[in-house]
Design an enzyme around this catalytic site. Structure first.
Site, PDB file in Angstrom:
ATOM      1  N   HIS A   1      14.997   7.446   2.219  1.00 53.50           N
ATOM      2  CA  HIS A   1      13.718   6.743   2.146  1.00 53.50           C
ATOM      3  C   HIS A   1      12.572   7.731   1.959  1.00 53.50           C
ATOM      4  O   HIS A   1      11.709   7.541   1.094  1.00 53.50           O
ATOM      5  CB  HIS A   1      13.499   5.912   3.412  1.00 53.50           C
ATOM      6  CG  HIS A   1      12.147   5.264   3.468  1.00 53.50           C
ATOM      7  ND1 HIS A   1      11.824   4.168   2.702  1.00 53.50           N
ATOM      8  CD2 HIS A   1      11.036   5.570   4.171  1.00 53.50           C
ATOM      9  CE1 HIS A   1      10.560   3.823   2.939  1.00 53.50           C
ATOM     10  NE2 HIS A   1      10.061   4.654   3.836  1.00 53.50           N
TER      11      HIS A   1
ATOM     12  N   THR B   1       3.698  -6.094  12.998  1.00 56.60           N
ATOM     13  CA  THR B   1       5.044  -5.535  13.100  1.00 56.60           C
ATOM     14  C   THR B   1       5.880  -6.579  13.820  1.00 56.60           C
ATOM     15  O   THR B   1       5.482  -7.046  14.891  1.00 56.60           O
ATOM     16  CB  THR B   1       5.033  -4.228  13.928  1.00 56.60           C
ATOM     17  OG1 THR B   1       4.090  -3.324  13.351  1.00 56.60           O
ATOM     18  CG2 THR B   1       6.403  -3.584  13.969  1.00 56.60           C
TER      19      THR B   1
ATOM     20  N   TYR C   1      -3.897   6.674   2.665  1.00 58.26           N
ATOM     21  CA  TYR C   1      -2.987   7.420   3.544  1.00 58.26           C
ATOM     22  C   TYR C   1      -3.238   8.912   3.648  1.00 58.26           C
ATOM     23  O   TYR C   1      -2.739   9.553   4.581  1.00 58.26           O
ATOM     24  CB  TYR C   1      -1.528   7.146   3.177  1.00 58.26           C
ATOM     25  CG  TYR C   1      -0.961   8.040   2.102  1.00 58.26           C
ATOM     26  CD1 TYR C   1      -1.270   7.821   0.769  1.00 58.26           C
ATOM     27  CD2 TYR C   1      -0.114   9.105   2.419  1.00 58.26           C
ATOM     28  CE1 TYR C   1      -0.746   8.637  -0.214  1.00 58.26           C
ATOM     29  CE2 TYR C   1       0.404   9.917   1.436  1.00 58.26           C
ATOM     30  CZ  TYR C   1       0.088   9.680   0.120  1.00 58.26           C
ATOM     31  OH  TYR C   1       0.599  10.483  -0.857  1.00 58.26           O
TER      32      TYR C   1
ATOM     33  N   ARG D   1       1.371  -1.875   0.523  1.00 60.61           N
ATOM     34  CA  ARG D   1       1.549  -0.621  -0.228  1.00 60.61           C
ATOM     35  C   ARG D   1       0.313  -0.219  -1.025  1.00 60.61           C
ATOM     36  O   ARG D   1       0.063   0.982  -1.195  1.00 60.61           O
ATOM     37  CB  ARG D   1       2.742  -0.737  -1.174  1.00 60.61           C
ATOM     38  CG  ARG D   1       4.058  -1.034  -0.493  1.00 60.61           C
ATOM     39  CD  ARG D   1       4.428   0.033   0.516  1.00 60.61           C
ATOM     40  NE  ARG D   1       5.776  -0.214   1.067  1.00 60.61           N
ATOM     41  CZ  ARG D   1       6.268   0.455   2.098  1.00 60.61           C
ATOM     42  NH1 ARG D   1       5.550   1.397   2.688  1.00 60.61           N
ATOM     43  NH2 ARG D   1       7.473   0.176   2.546  1.00 60.61           N
TER      44      ARG D   1
ATOM     45  N   GLN E   1      -2.079   1.160   1.435  1.00 61.50           N
ATOM     46  CA  GLN E   1      -1.506   2.434   1.907  1.00 61.50           C
ATOM     47  C   GLN E   1      -1.760   3.567   0.911  1.00 61.50           C
ATOM     48  O   GLN E   1      -2.164   4.670   1.304  1.00 61.50           O
ATOM     49  CB  GLN E   1       0.009   2.254   2.124  1.00 61.50           C
ATOM     50  CG  GLN E   1       0.701   3.470   2.723  1.00 61.50           C
ATOM     51  CD  GLN E   1       2.207   3.224   2.925  1.00 61.50           C
ATOM     52  OE1 GLN E   1       2.716   2.134   2.675  1.00 61.50           O
ATOM     53  NE2 GLN E   1       2.914   4.241   3.381  1.00 61.50           N
TER      54      GLN E   1
ATOM     55  N   GLU F   1       9.736  -3.189   5.955  1.00 63.16           N
ATOM     56  CA  GLU F   1      10.516  -1.990   6.229  1.00 63.16           C
ATOM     57  C   GLU F   1      11.584  -2.337   7.256  1.00 63.16           C
ATOM     58  O   GLU F   1      11.268  -2.813   8.349  1.00 63.16           O
ATOM     59  CB  GLU F   1       9.620  -0.842   6.730  1.00 63.16           C
ATOM     60  CG  GLU F   1       8.726  -0.293   5.621  1.00 63.16           C
ATOM     61  CD  GLU F   1       8.004   1.003   5.979  1.00 63.16           C
ATOM     62  OE1 GLU F   1       7.931   1.335   7.181  1.00 63.16           O
ATOM     63  OE2 GLU F   1       7.524   1.679   5.048  1.00 63.16           O
TER      64      GLU F   1
ATOM     65  N   TYR G   1       9.850   8.269  10.501  1.00 64.61           N
ATOM     66  CA  TYR G   1      10.087   8.380   9.063  1.00 64.61           C
ATOM     67  C   TYR G   1      11.372   9.189   8.899  1.00 64.61           C
ATOM     68  O   TYR G   1      11.347  10.291   8.382  1.00 64.61           O
ATOM     69  CB  TYR G   1       8.859   9.127   8.494  1.00 64.61           C
ATOM     70  CG  TYR G   1       8.639   9.115   7.015  1.00 64.61           C
ATOM     71  CD1 TYR G   1       8.750   7.957   6.258  1.00 64.61           C
ATOM     72  CD2 TYR G   1       8.268  10.291   6.350  1.00 64.61           C
ATOM     73  CE1 TYR G   1       8.502   7.974   4.894  1.00 64.61           C
ATOM     74  CE2 TYR G   1       8.006  10.307   4.994  1.00 64.61           C
ATOM     75  CZ  TYR G   1       8.133   9.147   4.272  1.00 64.61           C
ATOM     76  OH  TYR G   1       7.869   9.170   2.921  1.00 64.61           O
TER      77      TYR G   1
ATOM     78  N   GLU H   1      13.940  -1.480  10.014  1.00 62.85           N
ATOM     79  CA  GLU H   1      13.998  -0.409  11.007  1.00 62.85           C
ATOM     80  C   GLU H   1      14.715  -0.867  12.274  1.00 62.85           C
ATOM     81  O   GLU H   1      14.853  -2.060  12.536  1.00 62.85           O
ATOM     82  CB  GLU H   1      12.578   0.055  11.399  1.00 62.85           C
ATOM     83  CG  GLU H   1      11.742   0.518  10.213  1.00 62.85           C
ATOM     84  CD  GLU H   1      10.481   1.273  10.605  1.00 62.85           C
ATOM     85  OE1 GLU H   1      10.447   1.843  11.712  1.00 62.85           O
ATOM     86  OE2 GLU H   1       9.542   1.278   9.793  1.00 62.85           O
TER      87      GLU H   1
ATOM     88  N   ASP I   1       5.706   4.865  15.035  1.00 61.10           N
ATOM     89  CA  ASP I   1       6.690   4.644  13.982  1.00 61.10           C
ATOM     90  C   ASP I   1       7.017   5.968  13.305  1.00 61.10           C
ATOM     91  O   ASP I   1       6.127   6.750  12.990  1.00 61.10           O
ATOM     92  CB  ASP I   1       6.147   3.637  12.967  1.00 61.10           C
ATOM     93  CG  ASP I   1       7.261   3.081  12.100  1.00 61.10           C
ATOM     94  OD1 ASP I   1       8.389   2.924  12.611  1.00 61.10           O
ATOM     95  OD2 ASP I   1       7.018   2.808  10.913  1.00 61.10           O
TER      96      ASP I   1
ATOM     97  N   ASP J   1       8.506  -3.298   9.882  1.00 62.88           N
ATOM     98  CA  ASP J   1       7.178  -2.668   9.802  1.00 62.88           C
ATOM     99  C   ASP J   1       6.519  -3.134   8.500  1.00 62.88           C
ATOM    100  O   ASP J   1       6.585  -2.449   7.477  1.00 62.88           O
ATOM    101  CB  ASP J   1       7.385  -1.149   9.826  1.00 62.88           C
ATOM    102  CG  ASP J   1       6.082  -0.367   9.750  1.00 62.88           C
ATOM    103  OD1 ASP J   1       5.041  -0.921  10.126  1.00 62.88           O
ATOM    104  OD2 ASP J   1       6.131   0.789   9.303  1.00 62.88           O
TER     105      ASP J   1
ATOM    106  N   LYS K   1      -0.558  -0.635   7.794  1.00 65.00           N
ATOM    107  CA  LYS K   1       0.542  -0.870   8.735  1.00 65.00           C
ATOM    108  C   LYS K   1       0.074  -1.641   9.965  1.00 65.00           C
ATOM    109  O   LYS K   1       0.882  -1.966  10.827  1.00 65.00           O
ATOM    110  CB  LYS K   1       1.116   0.469   9.199  1.00 65.00           C
ATOM    111  CG  LYS K   1       1.601   1.366   8.089  1.00 65.00           C
ATOM    112  CD  LYS K   1       2.981   0.971   7.643  1.00 65.00           C
ATOM    113  CE  LYS K   1       3.584   2.055   6.760  1.00 65.00           C
ATOM    114  NZ  LYS K   1       5.003   1.797   6.515  1.00 65.00           N
TER     115      LYS K   1
ATOM    116  N   GLU L   1      10.963   0.993  -2.594  1.00 61.14           N
ATOM    117  CA  GLU L   1      12.023   1.807  -3.176  1.00 61.14           C
ATOM    118  C   GLU L   1      12.835   1.009  -4.196  1.00 61.14           C
ATOM    119  O   GLU L   1      13.146   1.497  -5.268  1.00 61.14           O
ATOM    120  CB  GLU L   1      12.991   2.259  -2.075  1.00 61.14           C
ATOM    121  CG  GLU L   1      12.462   3.302  -1.154  1.00 61.14           C
ATOM    122  CD  GLU L   1      13.427   3.516   0.003  1.00 61.14           C
ATOM    123  OE1 GLU L   1      13.219   2.889   1.062  1.00 61.14           O
ATOM    124  OE2 GLU L   1      14.396   4.274  -0.160  1.00 61.14           O
TER     125      GLU L   1
HETATM  126 MN    MN Z   1       7.803   2.207   9.064  1.00 55.52          MN
END
Ligand code: MN
Length: 405
Positions: A130, A252, A239, A232, A235, A194, A125, A196, A123, A228, A248, A353
């Site tokens: 974003h 998915t 992370y 949070r 994460q 997410e 970014y 995507e 994955d 995805d 993550k 976001e």
């Molecule tokens: Mn992602």
């Protein structure tokens, strides 16, 4: 002024509806079954699925028997010349003067399965908006965009084992989060989506060999929607320094239909303006993005609409970068674009976001949300708008089940 050209039509009436995701210009691939019958490969047209295995058994198509497999990998591995051959043959069979005895199944009578066996999942970014917005939330505006971000596609190696098809329920994960006085064991409190687009790799590359951007584009079979799912709070605690891990890995979701690169070709578009020059191995000769409307819904209400052409790095650039160390790529590799976000709030591809990491709320059917609650259903949508037709991706949904505490 000349009249707009009449789009090619099919003898299958539903395929000619301008709002249908699956006109004759699309022909996306999937895997389906009927009742308890075997899984096999099909192509969506209108409200029907062409049974490709039955077509081949009748001698209408030749794909070396690969359409009888419960996944598309074997067909995809036949290569680009065969993809083009099958596409033009199907276009002929489905056109108004085509073969009205083609073996079809009503889509409503089928179960759709994962279209490919996912070889590996990476994955990226690649949306500037974003990456900047999330960077501000996690590290402040000074360090929002990491210094390498405009020079290379950033990614992490995800889990192929937890990729599921649209419609699969998603269990809220348990995990470790940062608490007031040390780590806390809890059900995820900040479950997010997410939005995507995923590229499906359609050819192998050899270990130790790089892949140029042009060659990389030739290696992409097609695209599907990808959610995805992201925890949070897990994460934020885990992370640094190696990136997301269990936040993550929970699941998915991908769409059941793979829209081919050939179907998207008329919608080719440039991406976001570039901040700086990039190294030669990442330069594209022609724009590698598509004018593709994308968005997401919560419990049926549209929350976001954006476009794939806001992205900074194309799938071909991501693939070229993935192989730059000599890492071999395989048929069935899934490359997530990264969350797709435009600049405004109603163009954001994640709740992180949209709500400033839970500082503000969104309204969904009269209820407020900061993140996803148990029982909520998230849906992604995507389509390229042609003249009188649209190239749609079909559904990509998932409903959240309570955690197993
Ligand atoms: Mn992602």
């Amino acid at each position: 002024m000349p009249a707009a050209p009449t789009p090619l039509r099919s003898w299958i009436a539903a395929a000619n509806d301008a709002a249908c995701d699956f006109p004759i210009q699309n022909l996306p691939y999937g895997v389906f079954s009927v009742g308890g019958g075997p899984r096999r490969c099909g192509v969506a047209i209108g409200d029907m699925i062409v049974d490709l295995a039955a077509c081949e058994a009748r001698g209408l198509l030749n794909a070396g028997g690969t359409f009888a497999a419960p996944r598309l990998n074997d067909f995809i591995a036949l290569g680009r010349a065969r993809w083009d051959q099958i596409r033009s043959r199907l276009t002929q069979l489905l056109a108004e003067d085509g073969d009205h005895s083609l073996p079809l199944v009503a889509m409503a009578d089928t179960t759709l399965h994962l279209p490919i066996r996912v070889t590996e999942f990476t994955d990226f970014y690649a949306s500037r908006n974003h990456a900047y917005n999330v960077g501000v939330l996690f590290r402040g505006p000074e360090n929002a965009l990491p210094p390498q971000w405009t020079h290379m596609p950033i990614g992490y190696n995800g889990r192929a084992s937890s990729v599921v098809v649209s419609g699969t329920d998603i269990r809220r994960p348990m995990g470790q989060v940062r608490g007031e006085a040390g780590p806390e064991w809890t059900a995820c409190r900040r479950l997010d989506l997410e939005l995507e687009l995923a590229a499906i790799v359609g050819a192998d590359s050899r270990m130790g060999e790089r892949v140029g951007v042009e060659a990389a584009e030739q290696m992409i079979f097609g695209y599907t929607l990808l959610n995805d799912w992201s925890a949070r709070d897990i994460q934020a605690w885990e992370y640094q320094p190696l990136g997301p891990f269990q936040s993550k890995a929970l699941a998915t979701t991908i769409g059941p239909w793979i829209v081919t690169q050939a179907a998207l070709e008329p919608f080719r578009s440039g991406g976001a303006p570039r901040d700086n020059d990039i190294l030669a191995y990442l330069r594209e000769e022609r724009p590698g993005f598509y004018d593709l409307n994308l968005g997401w819904t919560m419990n049926g209400q549209q929350m976001c609409r954006t476009n794939y052409n806001v992205m900074y790095w194309s799938s071909a650039q991501q693939l070229a970068h993935h192989a730059v160390s000599g890492c071999p790529m395989r048929v069935g590799d899934l490359l997530g674009s990264g969350t797709i976000s435009g600049p405004s709030r109603d163009q954001m591809g994640a709740l992180l976001e949209m709500t400033g990491n839970g500082k503000s709320t969104v309204t969904v059917n009269g209820e407020t949300r900061t993140f996803i609650e148990d029982g909520d259903e998230i849906g992604l949508f995507g389509f390229a708008q042609g003249q009188g037709y649209r190239i749609g991706f079909g559904p990509c949904t998932g409903r959240i089940l309570p955690a197993n505490g």
